[in-house]
Design a protein around this motif. Structure first.
Motif, PDB file in Angstrom:
ATOM      1  N   UNK A 143       0.856  -1.201   0.000  1.00 60.99           N
ATOM      2  CA  UNK A 143       0.000   0.000   0.000  1.00 60.99           C
ATOM      3  C   UNK A 143       0.889   1.246   0.000  1.00 60.99           C
ATOM      4  N   UNK A 176      -0.133   2.494  -3.167  1.00 58.10           N
ATOM      5  CA  UNK A 176      -1.403   3.099  -2.774  1.00 58.10           C
ATOM      6  C   UNK A 176      -2.520   2.065  -2.739  1.00 58.10           C
ATOM      7  N   UNK A 177      -2.237   0.906  -3.304  1.00 56.69           N
ATOM      8  CA  UNK A 177      -3.208  -0.197  -3.305  1.00 56.69           C
ATOM      9  C   UNK A 177      -2.461  -1.486  -2.993  1.00 56.69           C
ATOM     10  N   UNK A 178      -3.187  -2.522  -2.596  1.00 57.37           N
ATOM     11  CA  UNK A 178      -2.497  -3.779  -2.305  1.00 57.37           C
ATOM     12  C   UNK A 178      -2.173  -4.503  -3.600  1.00 57.37           C
TER      13      UNK A 178
END
Lengths: 296, 178
Positions: free
Chosen positions: B120, B124-126
């Motif tokens: 993340x 910013x995201x998995x």
């Protein structure tokens, strides 16, 4: 206006509903078939979903487990990105919980509201509506879009699976409960519901990766109980649950697990199954063919 | 609230401040414990963790596997007659255990959470594939779930490349002030 091919009768066509759409990591990166069928379904029922521009991960279970500040700031940034006046629709139960919980926390705390505004350079939107995908069944009538709803999933025996999504922490206890919504919707489409008592048993979420044995025990119990109840498939409303029920099930010849959105799309005559079903670990095609619900 | 241990008030107050939960309301009806789907994987039942804090048995609670095995599914908190947010207490205890450098009972779970947050922080995201690869590599266990992983790749359940947030600075800001 939609004209019925058989009777020539003119149906009432409700106005288009518009939402900002927060997909979240599970739908965006591993549950593609969930996202694709969800988008198709919404399109067919006159709902416009516009993906939230540059959204980030809600923090999932990991952020709140080990870092309080990150767990608060990840959802905060997402909230600051929502265009004013457009409700935010979330299909992942866990993302919804994180975002809604944080939203209500800011709303009830003046100091935090100030902090939010300073940090994200946006006035806090007191009117922002954050809803789960299930809420649309209170805002549309499937009958307006389907001519003969009862024939659509005729005789398909399903076990509905909610996982943890109906269990709310005390700070969300006043939120609307969607208990029974999948049963109600799927029965309306002609499906038969197999009661099995394990529909609200958590799937194990990340224990599937970090403690596979524990996840396997709960998943096997859920799937076998559904099979004992005579279900031909399980239906999930969460991408994460879907993945766990598929990958951690070790019983022989398990029943397939379908996304709620896939069944909804099928009921609306969407013919994209070839894009969705190859992404399933347990192939649902033979069962659906047997039931005469798909032909190829 | 029953007061026994010497340090009881300290930990109880700290966890109260961390989680915002008044767990002294717990009268041990065991509804949470009876409802928990993961009880078998825990060394102390959820209500016993609350009991330990009430008794000032700080270390025992922080060293337990329970605080890590709890996934926060809210099955317990939604049926608690005193509306105690039990998963929030577990969060508070986990944070405390990390802060105090206590020996973590379930290092695999902590390691998994760390890898999730690492992706993340980066994107910013998995990114599931990277999380699993790094997690397994750190554990020196590349084989146990290999078949499943390959099957997931074949079924395109694991994206090869991560989905990324454009505004990298915003994500950096979130991770900097930790």
């Amino acid at each position: 206006m939609k004209k019925s091919s058989k009777t020539g009768e003119i149906y009432y066509k409700p106005p288009k509903l518009k939402y900002s759409f927060f997909p979240g990591c599970s739908l965006k990166a591993s549950g593609h078939e969930n996202t694709m069928s969800l988008m198709k379904f919404c399109d067919r029922v006159n709902i416009e979903l516009k993906e939230l521009e540059d959204w980030n991960c809600c923090g999932s279970s990991s952020a709140h487990s080990i870092n309080h500040s990150i767990a608060e700031n990840l959802p905060m940034r997402n909230i600051s990105l929502v265009p004013k006046g457009v409700p935010l629709l979330i299909a992942c139960p866990s993302c919804l919980l994180r975002m809604k919980s944080m939203y209500l926390k800011i709303k009830g705390d003046e100091a935090l509201k100030q902090e939010y505004e300073n940090r994200w350079g946006q006035p806090f939107d007191e009117e922002l509506e954050i809803i789960h995908f299930f809420e649309i069944f209170s805002r549309i009538r499937l009958e307006d879009y389907i001519e003969n709803p009862r024939g659509k999933l005729k005789n398909l025996k399903v076990a509905v699976y909610y996982g943890c999504m109906l269990s709310m922490p005390p700070d969300l206890k006043d939120e609307k409960s969607y208990y029974g919504i999948m049963e109600k919707t799927l029965s309306k489409l002609g499906a038969e519901i197999a009661p099995y008592g394990y529909g609200m048993r958590c799937c194990g979420t990340y224990l599937s990766a970090a403690k596979p044995q524990i996840a396997q025990t709960v998943v096997n119990e859920i799937v076998s109980r559904a099979m004992e109840a005579g279900a031909e498939c399980l239906v999930t409303a969460c991408s994460m649950c879907h993945l766990n029920l598929e990958i951690r099930c070790t019983i022989k010849n398990p029943i397939p697990t379908l996304h709620f959105s896939e069944l909804l799309s099928m009921a609306l005559d969407v013919k994209d199954q070839k894009k969705w079903f190859p992404r399933h670990i347990v192939d649902p095609v033979p069962m659906l063919k047997k039931r005469g619900l798909i032909t190829s | 609230m029953i007061k026994l241990g010497q340090n009881q008030d300290d930990l109880a107050d700290e966890i109260k401040a961390l989680s915002g939960i008044n767990f002294s309301a717990c009268f041990h009806c065991r509804t949470c414990t009876n409802a928990c789907p993961f009880l078998e994987g825990m060394d102390y039942a959820p209500n016993k963790i609350i009991r330990l804090i009430q008794f000032g048995q700080e270390e025992t609670a922080l060293k337990s596997s329970t605080i890590w095995v709890c996934v926060g599914c809210n099955t317990c908190s939604s049926c608690c007659p005193m509306a105690i947010d039990i998963p929030a207490i577990m969060d508070g205890l986990r944070h405390k255990a990390i802060e105090k450098g206590i020996k973590i009972a379930e290092p695999d779970i902590l390691s998994f959470h760390t890898e999730v947050l690492n992706t993340v922080k980066k994107y910013g995201r998995t990114h599931k594939l990277e999380i699993m690869m790094r997690y397994k590599l750190k554990k020196l266990d590349l084989l146990s779930d290999m078949g499943m992983g390959l099957n997931m790749l074949k079924k395109r359940k694991l994206d090869l490349t991560p989905s990324k947030v454009k505004d990298k600075k915003a994500i950096e800001k979130i991770f900097k002030d930790r």
